[in-house]
Write an enzyme that holds these catalytic residues in place. Structure first.
Site, PDB file in Angstrom:
ATOM      1  N   LYS A 254      -9.206  -4.761  12.453  1.00 58.69           N
ATOM      2  CA  LYS A 254      -8.018  -4.205  13.112  1.00 58.69           C
ATOM      3  C   LYS A 254      -7.742  -4.919  14.437  1.00 58.69           C
ATOM      4  O   LYS A 254      -6.589  -5.062  14.845  1.00 58.69           O
ATOM      5  CB  LYS A 254      -8.167  -2.694  13.280  1.00 58.69           C
ATOM      6  CG  LYS A 254      -8.133  -1.949  11.930  1.00 58.69           C
ATOM      7  CD  LYS A 254      -6.831  -2.251  11.163  1.00 58.69           C
ATOM      8  CE  LYS A 254      -6.725  -1.557   9.823  1.00 58.69           C
ATOM      9  NZ  LYS A 254      -5.461  -1.823   9.125  1.00 58.69           N
TER      10      LYS A 254
ATOM     11  N   GLY B  52      -0.880   7.739   1.212  1.00 57.37           N
ATOM     12  CA  GLY B  52      -0.945   7.771   2.675  1.00 57.37           C
ATOM     13  C   GLY B  52       0.297   7.308   3.412  1.00 57.37           C
ATOM     14  O   GLY B  52       1.422   7.683   3.080  1.00 57.37           O
TER      15      GLY B  52
ATOM     16  N   GLY C 258       0.825  -1.208   0.000  1.00 63.19           N
ATOM     17  CA  GLY C 258       0.000   0.000   0.000  1.00 63.19           C
ATOM     18  C   GLY C 258       0.855   1.252   0.000  1.00 63.19           C
ATOM     19  O   GLY C 258       0.617   2.190   0.761  1.00 63.19           O
ATOM     20  N   ALA C 259       1.847   1.283  -0.921  1.00 67.35           N
ATOM     21  CA  ALA C 259       2.786   2.416  -0.951  1.00 67.35           C
ATOM     22  C   ALA C 259       2.389   3.474  -1.968  1.00 67.35           C
ATOM     23  O   ALA C 259       3.148   4.409  -2.223  1.00 67.35           O
ATOM     24  CB  ALA C 259       4.195   1.909  -1.239  1.00 67.35           C
ATOM     25  N   THR C 260       1.196   3.367  -2.552  1.00 70.28           N
ATOM     26  CA  THR C 260       0.782   4.352  -3.555  1.00 70.28           C
ATOM     27  C   THR C 260       0.114   5.571  -2.931  1.00 70.28           C
ATOM     28  O   THR C 260      -0.281   6.496  -3.655  1.00 70.28           O
ATOM     29  CB  THR C 260      -0.197   3.720  -4.569  1.00 70.28           C
ATOM     30  OG1 THR C 260      -1.268   3.120  -3.843  1.00 70.28           O
ATOM     31  CG2 THR C 260       0.471   2.674  -5.433  1.00 70.28           C
TER      32      THR C 260
ATOM     33  N   TYR D 154     -14.813  -3.030  10.220  1.00 74.61           N
ATOM     34  CA  TYR D 154     -13.477  -2.410  10.135  1.00 74.61           C
ATOM     35  C   TYR D 154     -12.750  -2.592  11.468  1.00 74.61           C
ATOM     36  O   TYR D 154     -11.594  -3.019  11.501  1.00 74.61           O
ATOM     37  CB  TYR D 154     -13.569  -0.923   9.763  1.00 74.61           C
ATOM     38  CG  TYR D 154     -12.188  -0.287   9.731  1.00 74.61           C
ATOM     39  CD1 TYR D 154     -11.277  -0.638   8.745  1.00 74.61           C
ATOM     40  CD2 TYR D 154     -11.794   0.628  10.710  1.00 74.61           C
ATOM     41  CE1 TYR D 154      -9.985  -0.088   8.726  1.00 74.61           C
ATOM     42  CE2 TYR D 154     -10.521   1.189  10.694  1.00 74.61           C
ATOM     43  CZ  TYR D 154      -9.615   0.827   9.700  1.00 74.61           C
ATOM     44  OH  TYR D 154      -8.349   1.362   9.686  1.00 74.61           O
TER      45      TYR D 154
ATOM     46  N   PRO E  42      -2.463   3.825  14.757  1.00 77.71           N
ATOM     47  CA  PRO E  42      -2.714   5.271  14.660  1.00 77.71           C
ATOM     48  C   PRO E  42      -4.198   5.590  14.872  1.00 77.71           C
ATOM     49  O   PRO E  42      -5.081   4.794  14.548  1.00 77.71           O
ATOM     50  CB  PRO E  42      -2.313   5.613  13.223  1.00 77.71           C
ATOM     51  CG  PRO E  42      -1.657   4.395  12.657  1.00 77.71           C
ATOM     52  CD  PRO E  42      -2.191   3.243  13.436  1.00 77.71           C
TER      53      PRO E  42
ATOM     54  N   ARG F 198      -2.523   0.318  -7.938  1.00 73.72           N
ATOM     55  CA  ARG F 198      -2.518   1.322  -9.014  1.00 73.72           C
ATOM     56  C   ARG F 198      -1.110   1.445  -9.587  1.00 73.72           C
ATOM     57  O   ARG F 198      -0.265   2.155  -9.050  1.00 73.72           O
ATOM     58  CB  ARG F 198      -2.999   2.672  -8.465  1.00 73.72           C
ATOM     59  CG  ARG F 198      -4.489   2.716  -8.186  1.00 73.72           C
ATOM     60  CD  ARG F 198      -4.865   3.961  -7.422  1.00 73.72           C
ATOM     61  NE  ARG F 198      -4.409   3.925  -6.051  1.00 73.72           N
ATOM     62  CZ  ARG F 198      -4.531   4.938  -5.186  1.00 73.72           C
ATOM     63  NH1 ARG F 198      -5.075   6.072  -5.556  1.00 73.72           N
ATOM     64  NH2 ARG F 198      -4.085   4.808  -3.949  1.00 73.72           N
TER      65      ARG F 198
ATOM     66  N   GLU G 282      -5.882   9.348   2.002  1.00 75.12           N
ATOM     67  CA  GLU G 282      -7.014   8.988   1.123  1.00 75.12           C
ATOM     68  C   GLU G 282      -8.008   8.061   1.835  1.00 75.12           C
ATOM     69  O   GLU G 282      -9.022   7.670   1.271  1.00 75.12           O
ATOM     70  CB  GLU G 282      -6.496   8.290  -0.148  1.00 75.12           C
ATOM     71  CG  GLU G 282      -5.743   9.219  -1.070  1.00 75.12           C
ATOM     72  CD  GLU G 282      -5.255   8.526  -2.345  1.00 75.12           C
ATOM     73  OE1 GLU G 282      -5.646   7.368  -2.620  1.00 75.12           O
ATOM     74  OE2 GLU G 282      -4.452   9.147  -3.060  1.00 75.12           O
TER      75      GLU G 282
HETATM   76  P1  NDP Z   1      -4.762   5.307   2.061  1.00 78.27           P
HETATM   77  O1  NDP Z   1      -6.111   5.033   1.485  1.00 78.27           O
HETATM   78  O2  NDP Z   1      -4.166   6.649   1.840  1.00 78.27           O
HETATM   79  O3  NDP Z   1      -3.731   4.209   1.558  1.00 78.27           O
HETATM   80  C1  NDP Z   1      -4.072   2.841   1.514  1.00 78.27           C
HETATM   81  C2  NDP Z   1      -3.051   2.106   0.664  1.00 78.27           C
HETATM   82  O4  NDP Z   1      -3.408   0.709   0.652  1.00 78.27           O
HETATM   83  C3  NDP Z   1      -3.026   2.578  -0.776  1.00 78.27           C
HETATM   84  O5  NDP Z   1      -1.688   2.639  -1.201  1.00 78.27           O
HETATM   85  C4  NDP Z   1      -3.767   1.485  -1.542  1.00 78.27           C
HETATM   86  O6  NDP Z   1      -3.219   1.387  -2.834  1.00 78.27           O
HETATM   87  C5  NDP Z   1      -3.389   0.248  -0.703  1.00 78.27           C
HETATM   88  N1  NDP Z   1      -4.308  -0.865  -0.863  1.00 78.27           N
HETATM   89  C6  NDP Z   1      -5.632  -0.902  -0.548  1.00 78.27           C
HETATM   90  N2  NDP Z   1      -6.148  -2.096  -0.894  1.00 78.27           N
HETATM   91  C7  NDP Z   1      -5.121  -2.822  -1.427  1.00 78.27           C
HETATM   92  C8  NDP Z   1      -5.022  -4.117  -1.974  1.00 78.27           C
HETATM   93  N3  NDP Z   1      -6.079  -4.926  -2.022  1.00 78.27           N
HETATM   94  N4  NDP Z   1      -3.817  -4.545  -2.417  1.00 78.27           N
HETATM   95  C9  NDP Z   1      -2.737  -3.733  -2.373  1.00 78.27           C
HETATM   96  N5  NDP Z   1      -2.770  -2.485  -1.868  1.00 78.27           N
HETATM   97  C10 NDP Z   1      -3.955  -2.043  -1.405  1.00 78.27           C
HETATM   98  O7  NDP Z   1      -4.904   4.980   3.612  1.00 78.27           O
HETATM   99  P2  NDP Z   1      -3.878   5.125   4.843  1.00 78.27           P
HETATM  100  O8  NDP Z   1      -2.515   5.381   4.387  1.00 78.27           O
HETATM  101  O9  NDP Z   1      -4.490   6.071   5.798  1.00 78.27           O
HETATM  102  O10 NDP Z   1      -4.013   3.676   5.473  1.00 78.27           O
HETATM  103  C11 NDP Z   1      -2.958   2.757   5.530  1.00 78.27           C
HETATM  104  C12 NDP Z   1      -3.256   1.722   6.598  1.00 78.27           C
HETATM  105  O11 NDP Z   1      -3.377   2.366   7.860  1.00 78.27           O
HETATM  106  C13 NDP Z   1      -4.556   0.957   6.401  1.00 78.27           C
HETATM  107  O12 NDP Z   1      -4.334  -0.370   6.813  1.00 78.27           O
HETATM  108  C14 NDP Z   1      -5.538   1.666   7.335  1.00 78.27           C
HETATM  109  O13 NDP Z   1      -6.560   0.799   7.747  1.00 78.27           O
HETATM  110  C15 NDP Z   1      -4.606   2.019   8.476  1.00 78.27           C
HETATM  111  N6  NDP Z   1      -5.026   3.137   9.319  1.00 78.27           N
HETATM  112  C16 NDP Z   1      -5.412   4.348   8.790  1.00 78.27           C
HETATM  113  C17 NDP Z   1      -5.756   5.397   9.623  1.00 78.27           C
HETATM  114  C18 NDP Z   1      -6.216   6.724   9.107  1.00 78.27           C
HETATM  115  O14 NDP Z   1      -6.913   7.440   9.843  1.00 78.27           O
HETATM  116  N7  NDP Z   1      -5.852   7.124   7.909  1.00 78.27           N
HETATM  117  C19 NDP Z   1      -5.668   5.241  11.075  1.00 78.27           C
HETATM  118  C20 NDP Z   1      -5.278   3.936  11.517  1.00 78.27           C
HETATM  119  C21 NDP Z   1      -4.940   2.944  10.669  1.00 78.27           C
HETATM  120  P3  NDP Z   1      -3.979   0.967  -4.166  1.00 78.27           P
HETATM  121  O15 NDP Z   1      -5.326   1.614  -4.145  1.00 78.27           O
HETATM  122  O16 NDP Z   1      -3.071   1.484  -5.240  1.00 78.27           O
HETATM  123  O17 NDP Z   1      -4.019  -0.519  -4.142  1.00 78.27           O
HETATM  124  C1  8X3 Z   2      -8.639   4.552  10.987  1.00 75.07           C
HETATM  125  C2  8X3 Z   2      -9.044   5.454  12.086  1.00 75.07           C
HETATM  126  O1  8X3 Z   2     -10.959   6.123  13.594  1.00 75.07           O
HETATM  127  O2  8X3 Z   2     -11.477   5.837  11.267  1.00 75.07           O
HETATM  128  O3  8X3 Z   2      -8.239   3.320  11.429  1.00 75.07           O
HETATM  129  O4  8X3 Z   2     -11.039   3.937  12.638  1.00 75.07           O
HETATM  130  S1  8X3 Z   2     -10.709   5.311  12.401  1.00 75.07           S
END
Ligand code: NDP
Ligand code: 8X3
Length: 254
Positions: free
Chosen positions: A158, A14, A10-12, A154, A184, A36, A190
């Site tokens: 987690k 966040g 998921g390096a594309t 969700y 976090p 992507r 995104e």
């Molecule tokens: P983003 O939506 O910005 O990034 C998510 C990343 O995951 C994207 O790069 C996306 O890339 C990738 N991804 C999603 N589904 C797949 C898949 N099936 N295969 C491969 N890659 C995938 O979210 P965040 O950076 O915020 O989230 C990252 C992680 O942190 C998640 O696990 C989220 O649940 C967790 N998190 C987020 C919080 C928040 O408030 N933002 C708080 C706590 C935890 P692509 O679409 O290109 O596949």
């Molecule tokens: C993402 C944060 O509060 O939407 O894990 O669950 S929250």
């Protein structure tokens, strides 16, 4: 290759993209994953240009067991000595009451956040175990710690990440592999745009009235956990914005 290697799912976007920058700035070579492909290539070239490190793009869907194992098996020998795996790919879909939520959304969250993390870990571990070193970092959430209204599945995924991290730590003890779960609170990425299926207004509302975490804040903390001596492992770490106490309590300005 003498530089360390980090594999980020998921390096594309966040946290994953921010981690790629943080680790590259600290001289890691980076294996980048995401679905992507075009975005993946953009992140890859930006990192290579900015930091002069090497990147290896490995696009696949973590939900697809066959693709995960096939993709990881194609890594050239020079890329196989993975020091750090960041299981970050994940998502929330919808904020619905249990009886109203979509079964498809539930399936996708479980398949991505839980099964995807298991598949990638299982595929990468054979590259770590023979070297008796490695660090697996799993992205949980404050949602793992307290279930909130309309968070049902969700939050469950987690909580599963938290339980799997504990289980990995026990079962991988013999191999001296560190396992860290990072939890976090709300961070503006995104994430909410995906959760609300492109509804930017709904996504924006999530972060109104307080200063949320940024992806860079989270990457900073993730990187820190990799800087400790070999005999020290952070097992479980929660970070939130100062205006957030847990999943439920915020100090929002109206
Ligand atoms: P983003 O939506 O910005 O990034 C998510 C990343 O995951 C994207 O790069 C996306 O890339 C990738 N991804 C999603 N589904 C797949 C898949 N099936 N295969 C491969 N890659 C995938 O979210 P965040 O950076 O915020 O989230 C990252 C992680 O942190 C998640 O696990 C989220 O649940 C967790 N998190 C987020 C919080 C928040 O408030 N933002 C708080 C706590 C935890 P692509 O679409 O290109 O596949
Ligand atoms: C993402 C944060 O509060 O939407 O894990 O669950 S929250």
């Amino acid at each position: 290759m003498t530089q360390k290697i980090v594999f980020i799912t998921g390096a594309t976007s966040g946290f994953g993209e921010a981690c790629a920058h943080k680790f590259a700035a600290n001289h890691y070579n980076i294996i980048l994953n995401g679905r992507r492909e075009e975005k993946l290539r953009t992140v890859q070239s930006s990192i290579e240009q900015q930091y002069g490190v090497q990147c290896y793009g490995l696009p696949f869907d973590v939900q697809d067991r066959k693709s995960v194992f096939e993709a990881v098996a194609t890594l050239p020998e020079a890329w196989q000595q993975i020091d750090v795996l960041i299981n970050n790919a994940g998502l929330a879909l919808g904020r619905d009451l249990f009886d109203e939520a979509s079964l498809d959304d539930w399936d996708t969250m479980i398949d991505t956040n839980v099964k995807g993390l298991l598949y990638v870990s299982k595929a990468v571990l054979p590259y770590m175990i023979p070297h008796k070193k490695g660090h697996i970092i799993n992205l949980g959430s404050t949602a793992a710690k307290e279930v909130y209204e309309r968070g049902n599945v969700y939050c469950a995924t987690k909580s599963a990440v938290e339980a799997i991290s504990k289980a990995m730590r026990i079962d991988l003890l013999a191999h001296q592999i560190k396992v860290t779960a990072i939890h976090p609170g709300a961070a503006e990425t995104e994430f909410s745009i995906v959760r609300f299926k492109g509804d930017e207004n709904a996504a924006k509302k999530t972060y109104e009235g307080y200063e949320p975490l940024t992806a860079e804040d989270v990457a900073e903390v993730i990187f820190y956990t990799t800087t400790l001596p070999k005999h020290v492992c952070i097992n479980d770490l929660v970070l939130t914005a100062t205006q957030q106490a847990n999943s439920v309590y915020f100090n929002k300005k109206s």
